[in-house]
Write a protein that holds these residues in place. Structure first.
Motif, mmCIF file in Angstrom:
data_model
loop_
_atom_site.group_PDB
_atom_site.id
_atom_site.type_symbol
_atom_site.label_atom_id
_atom_site.label_comp_id
_atom_site.label_asym_id
_atom_site.label_seq_id
_atom_site.Cartn_x
_atom_site.Cartn_y
_atom_site.Cartn_z
ATOM 1 N N SER A 108 -29.099 -71.399 31.880
ATOM 2 C CA SER A 108 -29.077 -71.257 33.333
ATOM 3 C C SER A 108 -29.000 -69.797 33.755
ATOM 4 O O SER A 108 -28.105 -69.395 34.501
ATOM 5 C CB SER A 108 -27.907 -72.051 33.918
ATOM 6 O OG SER A 108 -27.950 -72.048 35.337
ATOM 7 N N THR A 109 -29.952 -69.004 33.292
ATOM 8 C CA THR A 109 -29.962 -67.582 33.622
ATOM 9 C C THR A 109 -30.666 -67.329 34.944
ATOM 10 O O THR A 109 -31.540 -68.087 35.372
ATOM 11 C CB THR A 109 -30.654 -66.762 32.525
ATOM 12 O OG1 THR A 109 -32.001 -67.223 32.356
ATOM 13 C CG2 THR A 109 -29.915 -66.895 31.206
ATOM 14 N N ASP A 110 -30.286 -66.237 35.575
ATOM 15 C CA ASP A 110 -30.905 -65.826 36.825
ATOM 16 C C ASP A 110 -30.861 -64.305 36.879
ATOM 17 O O ASP A 110 -29.888 -63.694 36.427
ATOM 18 C CB ASP A 110 -30.177 -66.430 38.017
ATOM 19 C CG ASP A 110 -31.023 -66.448 39.281
ATOM 20 O OD1 ASP A 110 -32.202 -66.050 39.229
ATOM 21 O OD2 ASP A 110 -30.496 -66.882 40.326
ATOM 22 N N TYR A 111 -31.925 -63.700 37.436
ATOM 23 C CA TYR A 111 -32.037 -62.250 37.477
ATOM 24 C C TYR A 111 -32.451 -61.754 38.848
ATOM 25 O O TYR A 111 -33.177 -62.434 39.576
ATOM 26 C CB TYR A 111 -33.084 -61.754 36.469
ATOM 27 C CG TYR A 111 -32.776 -62.038 35.028
ATOM 28 C CD1 TYR A 111 -32.071 -61.124 34.253
ATOM 29 C CD2 TYR A 111 -33.203 -63.217 34.424
ATOM 30 C CE1 TYR A 111 -31.802 -61.376 32.924
ATOM 31 C CE2 TYR A 111 -32.932 -63.480 33.098
ATOM 32 C CZ TYR A 111 -32.233 -62.561 32.348
ATOM 33 O OH TYR A 111 -31.965 -62.808 31.021
ATOM 34 N N ALA A 112 -32.001 -60.562 39.173
ATOM 35 C CA ALA A 112 -32.513 -59.888 40.358
ATOM 36 C C ALA A 112 -33.961 -59.485 40.109
ATOM 37 O O ALA A 112 -34.348 -59.170 38.980
ATOM 38 C CB ALA A 112 -31.672 -58.659 40.675
ATOM 39 N N ASP A 113 -34.766 -59.484 41.160
ATOM 40 C CA ASP A 113 -36.178 -59.132 41.009
ATOM 41 C C ASP A 113 -36.368 -57.729 40.432
ATOM 42 O O ASP A 113 -37.317 -57.479 39.688
ATOM 43 C CB ASP A 113 -36.892 -59.228 42.354
ATOM 44 C CG ASP A 113 -37.068 -60.654 42.827
ATOM 45 O OD1 ASP A 113 -37.301 -60.853 44.036
ATOM 46 O OD2 ASP A 113 -36.982 -61.579 41.997
#
Length: 126
Positions: free
Chosen positions: A57-62
């Motif tokens: 469940s990873t998420d990154y800033a653009d």
């Protein structure tokens, strides 16, 4: 008692790589998350990346997508941030955050986390 400690900051040449580590003791749960935020002088603290502390469940800033990779080692209770292709806009004080649900306002916002490390400085030179 939860302790969050970051390490791995330093001086790196533009285009180079650096790996940050975040150890969080006293926080064990399947839905716990780790997050990386950064703050430059005169700017607000901004989201960098987040992950479940047991992986996934990873998420990154653009701004860092495709260059930074967040990962978790459950056995070591440690979250890492691998930073590649560092750019002039990347220098900042990087903070590691950790918490269990609920995340107030969402887990991509500083308000979502109760536990924070002291910060580690990342400096990029030409």
């Amino acid at each position: 008692q939860v302790h969050v400690v970051e390490s791995g900051g330093g001086l790196v040449q533009a285009g180079g790589s650096l790996r940050l580590s975040c150890a969080a003791s006293g926080l064990t749960c399947n839905r716990c998350r780790g997050g990386w935020f950064r703050q430059a002088p005169g700017k607000e603290r901004e989201f960098v990346a987040t992950i479940l502390r047991n992986g996934g469940s990873t998420d990154y800033a653009d701004s860092v997508k495709g260059r930074f990779t967040i990962s978790a080692d459950t056995a070591k209770n440690t979250v890492y941030l691998q930073m590649n292709s560092l750019k002039p806009e990347d220098p900042a004080l990087y903070y590691c955050a950790a918490d269990r649900p609920p995340f107030n306002g969402g887990y991509i916002y500083p308000s979502g986390y109760d536990y924070w490390g002291q910060g580690t400085q990342v400096t990029v030179s030409s």
